[in-house]
Motif scaffolding. Structure first.
Motif, PDB file in Angstrom:
ATOM      1  N   PHE A  34      35.015 -69.826 -13.380  1.00 50.82           N
ATOM      2  CA  PHE A  34      33.817 -69.233 -12.813  1.00 50.82           C
ATOM      3  C   PHE A  34      33.002 -68.556 -13.906  1.00 50.82           C
ATOM      4  N   TYR A  36      30.026 -65.633 -14.236  1.00 46.82           N
ATOM      5  CA  TYR A  36      29.279 -64.570 -13.583  1.00 46.82           C
ATOM      6  C   TYR A  36      28.254 -64.014 -14.571  1.00 46.82           C
ATOM      7  N   GLN A  38      26.036 -60.549 -15.336  1.00 49.40           N
ATOM      8  CA  GLN A  38      26.001 -59.123 -15.019  1.00 49.40           C
ATOM      9  C   GLN A  38      24.886 -58.460 -15.799  1.00 49.40           C
ATOM     10  N   GLY A  41      24.170 -52.209 -15.583  1.00 48.24           N
ATOM     11  CA  GLY A  41      24.183 -51.306 -14.438  1.00 48.24           C
ATOM     12  C   GLY A  41      24.302 -51.988 -13.088  1.00 48.24           C
ATOM     13  N   LYS A  42      24.490 -53.311 -13.115  1.00 45.72           N
ATOM     14  CA  LYS A  42      24.592 -54.059 -11.855  1.00 45.72           C
ATOM     15  C   LYS A  42      25.967 -54.706 -11.726  1.00 45.72           C
ATOM     16  N   SER A  43      26.217 -55.306 -10.584  1.00 39.07           N
ATOM     17  CA  SER A  43      27.494 -55.961 -10.339  1.00 39.07           C
ATOM     18  C   SER A  43      27.462 -57.402 -10.852  1.00 39.07           C
ATOM     19  N   PRO A  44      28.626 -57.984 -11.095  1.00 37.58           N
ATOM     20  CA  PRO A  44      28.662 -59.401 -11.490  1.00 37.58           C
ATOM     21  C   PRO A  44      28.156 -60.300 -10.367  1.00 37.58           C
ATOM     22  N   LEU A  46      27.857 -64.320  -9.162  1.00 38.89           N
ATOM     23  CA  LEU A  46      28.364 -65.673  -9.405  1.00 38.89           C
ATOM     24  C   LEU A  46      27.205 -66.634  -9.645  1.00 38.89           C
ATOM     25  N   LEU A  88      30.070 -63.312 -17.875  1.00 35.41           N
ATOM     26  CA  LEU A  88      31.519 -63.170 -17.766  1.00 35.41           C
ATOM     27  C   LEU A  88      32.149 -64.499 -17.371  1.00 35.41           C
ATOM     28  N   ASN A  92      41.039 -68.665 -12.820  1.00 28.36           N
ATOM     29  CA  ASN A  92      42.163 -68.485 -11.912  1.00 28.36           C
ATOM     30  C   ASN A  92      43.375 -69.155 -12.518  1.00 28.36           C
ATOM     31  N   ASN A  98      43.705 -64.578  -7.751  1.00 30.14           N
ATOM     32  CA  ASN A  98      43.487 -63.555  -8.765  1.00 30.14           C
ATOM     33  C   ASN A  98      42.818 -64.142 -10.002  1.00 30.14           C
ATOM     34  N   LEU A  99      41.694 -63.558 -10.367  1.00 29.41           N
ATOM     35  CA  LEU A  99      40.941 -64.016 -11.525  1.00 29.41           C
ATOM     36  C   LEU A  99      41.263 -63.171 -12.744  1.00 29.41           C
ATOM     37  N   PHE A 101      39.460 -62.147 -16.194  1.00 31.18           N
ATOM     38  CA  PHE A 101      38.116 -62.122 -16.751  1.00 31.18           C
ATOM     39  C   PHE A 101      38.167 -61.961 -18.266  1.00 31.18           C
ATOM     40  N   GLY A 102      37.185 -62.578 -18.945  1.00 26.96           N
ATOM     41  CA  GLY A 102      36.936 -62.275 -20.338  1.00 26.96           C
ATOM     42  C   GLY A 102      36.104 -61.002 -20.451  1.00 26.96           C
ATOM     43  N   LYS A 103      35.920 -60.531 -21.675  1.00 30.90           N
ATOM     44  CA  LYS A 103      35.155 -59.300 -21.884  1.00 30.90           C
ATOM     45  C   LYS A 103      33.657 -59.519 -21.714  1.00 30.90           C
TER      46      LYS A 103
ATOM     47  N   PRO B  42      37.647 -56.053 -20.397  1.00 32.46           N
ATOM     48  CA  PRO B  42      37.384 -56.978 -19.285  1.00 32.46           C
ATOM     49  C   PRO B  42      37.659 -56.305 -17.941  1.00 32.46           C
ATOM     50  N   LEU B  90      34.632 -51.734  -8.860  1.00 30.54           N
ATOM     51  CA  LEU B  90      33.978 -52.830  -8.157  1.00 30.54           C
ATOM     52  C   LEU B  90      34.872 -53.360  -7.058  1.00 30.54           C
ATOM     53  N   GLY B 107      30.443 -56.311  -4.876  1.00 34.58           N
ATOM     54  CA  GLY B 107      29.521 -55.261  -4.518  1.00 34.58           C
ATOM     55  C   GLY B 107      28.896 -54.652  -5.764  1.00 34.58           C
TER      56      GLY B 107
END
Lengths: 111, 115
Positions: A34, A36, A38, A41-44, A46, A88, A92, A98-99, A101-103, B42, B90, B107
């Protein structure tokens, strides 16, 4: 240790150019990938997902997957200043949802 | 506006306080997640709930206590937090956890600062 690696950047490209974002992952058995976006100040949010080897295109975005090389990338064509954000990569690596994530890679598109 | 709503958006608390973060999803999903996002790190998965049952606790300290009363609501109860717990928390949801192909939707997060 299951890991997802991304170059933190910043990656700077001029407006209208192609931005190429790369991601490698440690678990050869990973099945779903996946991307994403970002904003600060906001959410990721998709923007793309890919499950099979090859390319998947959606508008200006193309996701590329090479499971043999454990590599996934995101290409953004005709980059716009509004594309400036942190991207990002998430993988999976198990049968659950469960994902890992990279930095993230920070992209800056210059007008 | 996202289909996943978190409140409050910002929270400042002392180390001895008790507070709760709330998450509500309007997407008809059955799985919900808590993540912690710290600067230059991350996203870290904290907890996973699938059909109201906790399926993952990613070695989270007991000062964080999740609660999932139904598939649409998720809480994170906080008590005796440490300064290093300051971060963006989050919440996310997905259709379910079973096959790993379901994308997660996030969210806007709660920005938590511990004094």
């Amino acid at each position: 240790q299951k890991e997802v690696e991304q170059n933190s950047g910043p990656l700077s490209v001029p407006e209208g150019a192609i931005a190429s974002l790369n991601c490698t992952y440690s678990d050869r058995g990973s099945q779903s990938f996946f991307w994403y976006r970002q904003y600060s100040g906001k959410s990721p949010e998709l923007i793309m997902f890919i499950y099979s080897n090859g390319d998947k295109e959606d508008g200006r975005f193309t996701a590329q997957l090479n499971k043999a090389s454990q590599y996934v990338s995101l290409l953004i064509r005709d980059s716009q200043p509004s594309d400036s954000a942190t991207y990002l990569c998430a993988v999976n690596m198990g049968s659950q949802g469960n994902l890992i994530f990279g930095k993230g890679t920070k992209l800056s598109v210059k007008p | 506006e996202t289909g996943v709503t978190q409140t409050p958006r910002h929270l400042v608390m002392g180390m001895t306080n008790k507070k709760s973060l709330k998450c509500e999803q309007h997407l008809g999903h059955n799985a919900m997640y808590w993540y912690k996002q710290s600067a230059k790190k991350p996203l870290e998965l904290m907890f996973v709930y699938n059909f109201k049952e906790q399926t993952e606790n990613n070695s989270v300290p007991s000062r964080f206590s999740p609660e999932c009363p139904n598939s649409s609501h998720l809480f994170l109860h906080l008590h005796t937090l440490q300064p290093e717990d300051s971060a963006l928390y989050l919440c996310a949801s997905s259709q379910e956890t079973g096959d790993g192909y379901q994308p997660q939707h996030f969210g806007d997060g709660t920005r938590l600062s511990i004094l």
